[in-house]
Design an enzyme around this catalytic site. Structure first.
Site, PDB file in Angstrom:
ATOM      1  N   HIS A 122     -73.526  81.376  49.498  1.00  0.00           N
ATOM      2  CA  HIS A 122     -74.284  80.565  48.529  1.00  0.00           C
ATOM      3  C   HIS A 122     -74.961  79.372  49.201  1.00  0.00           C
ATOM      4  CE1 HIS A 122     -71.869  82.261  44.845  1.00  0.00           C
ATOM      5  NE2 HIS A 122     -72.784  83.099  45.309  1.00  0.00           N
ATOM      6  N   GLY A 190     -58.974  80.815  45.480  1.00  0.00           N
ATOM      7  CA  GLY A 190     -59.613  79.738  44.737  1.00  0.00           C
ATOM      8  C   GLY A 190     -60.975  80.065  44.153  1.00  0.00           C
TER       9      GLY A 190
END
Ligand code: BJW
Length: 243
Positions: A122, A190
């Site tokens: 990203h 996570g």
């Protein structure tokens, strides 16, 4: 199997694995003070993603979007890697090319912890690129650039992150999916596993027969599929798994 045995079992799986993908999301950086996106206190609880993290928002109001990223650059730049990032850097030292670290995070904390083979699918909030041409400011920037227009073509500069509706870097995604299909152990750490195409990586690993370890504060769709699921902070669970 009790909790201690489960930990020992997963630790043995990590120690014995030769080809590992570690896939991380915002939760791995939470203990460093970087806000997550979707859980309590997460960014998308306070901001509308479509007002700040889309090309439409940027076209509408680039100054506001830059203000937000400038603030995040300043605060994220002060955060330090935590024991979870360091455990993954240690795992890379041990496995070399046998570890592929795929992160959705834009905070550069894996690099700062010493990981070298990181696929930032990203992007990276500290890199600045032109929104139109190939121009890129050299090095990382920890604030808004002095000028936000491109010296080469005059268009707006932007942070080098992937906004909703934008394609991810094809070559990086290809490497991530190939690694997920080929690994013998996949660690999902996570991430809420809600954002595509990244959230399909564990699915690919699962259907290729990899063993799965999940580390998260709360259950996700992967939890019932995982061989080991640890509900706890990555900064505590990962050092215990990696040793
Ligand atoms: C802890 C912890 C602790 C807390 N220890 N754990 C298919 C179906 C439906 C929709 C789509 C689809 N395909 C594409 C889409 C659209 C969209 C999408 O997925 N939307 C969904 C939300 C429905 N995807 C896209 O738009 C992507 N682009 C795309 O697909 O393009 C196609 C295309 C092709 C060709 C031409 C054009 C287009 C792009 C996605 C970009 C995502 N960008 C963001 C923002 C980055 C920039 C910025 O920050 O400013 O990336 S959104 C945000 O979400 C960020 C993250 O990387 C990403 C994932 O979030 P993450 O990491 O999982 O965080 P959280 O907060 O969700 O979860 C944290 C977890 O940690 C929680 O579970 C906690 O419990 C846990 N936790 N503390 C361990 N201490």
């Amino acid at each position: 199997m009790d909790a201690i045995e489960r930990h020992a079992d997963a630790r043995t799986a990590v120690a014995g694995a030769r080809s590992v993908v570690a896939f991380t999301g915002a939760g791995v950086s939470a203990e460093s003070g970087v806000p997550t996106y979707r859980d309590a206190g997460g960014l998308w609880r306070n901001y509308q993603a479509e007002d700040l993290a889309t090309m439409e928002a940027f076209r509408r109001d680039p100054a506001t979007v830059w203000e937000w990223y400038g603030e995040r650059r300043r605060t994220m730049g002060l955060c330090e890697p935590n024991a979870g990032h360091c455990a993954l850097a240690t795992l890379e030292e041990r496995l070399g090319d046998g570890l592929v670290l795929v992160t959705q995070n834009i905070d550069a904390l894996h690099h700062r912890a010493g990981s070298r083979r990181v696929l930032e699918i990203h992007g990276n909030a500290f890199r600045t690129v032109c929104s139109v041409c190939d121009y890129e400011i050299e090095g990382l920037q920890y604030d808004t650039p002095k000028s936000t227009t491109c010296p080469s073509c005059g268009a707006w500069l932007r942070p080098d992150v992937v906004w909703f509706g934008e394609p991810l870097d094809e070559a990086l995604v290809e490497r991530a999916f190939v690694a997920a299909a080929a690994c013998d152990l996949f660690l999902s750490i996570g991430s809420s596993l809600l954002v595509q195409p990244a959230a399909s990586l564990p699915e690919v690993a699962l259907s290729s027969g990899a063993r799965i370890i999940e580390v998260n504060m709360e259950p996700t769709w992967l939890t019932p599929e995982a061989d080991w699921s640890f509900q706890g902070p990555a900064g505590e669970v990962l050092p215990a798994l990696v040793g």
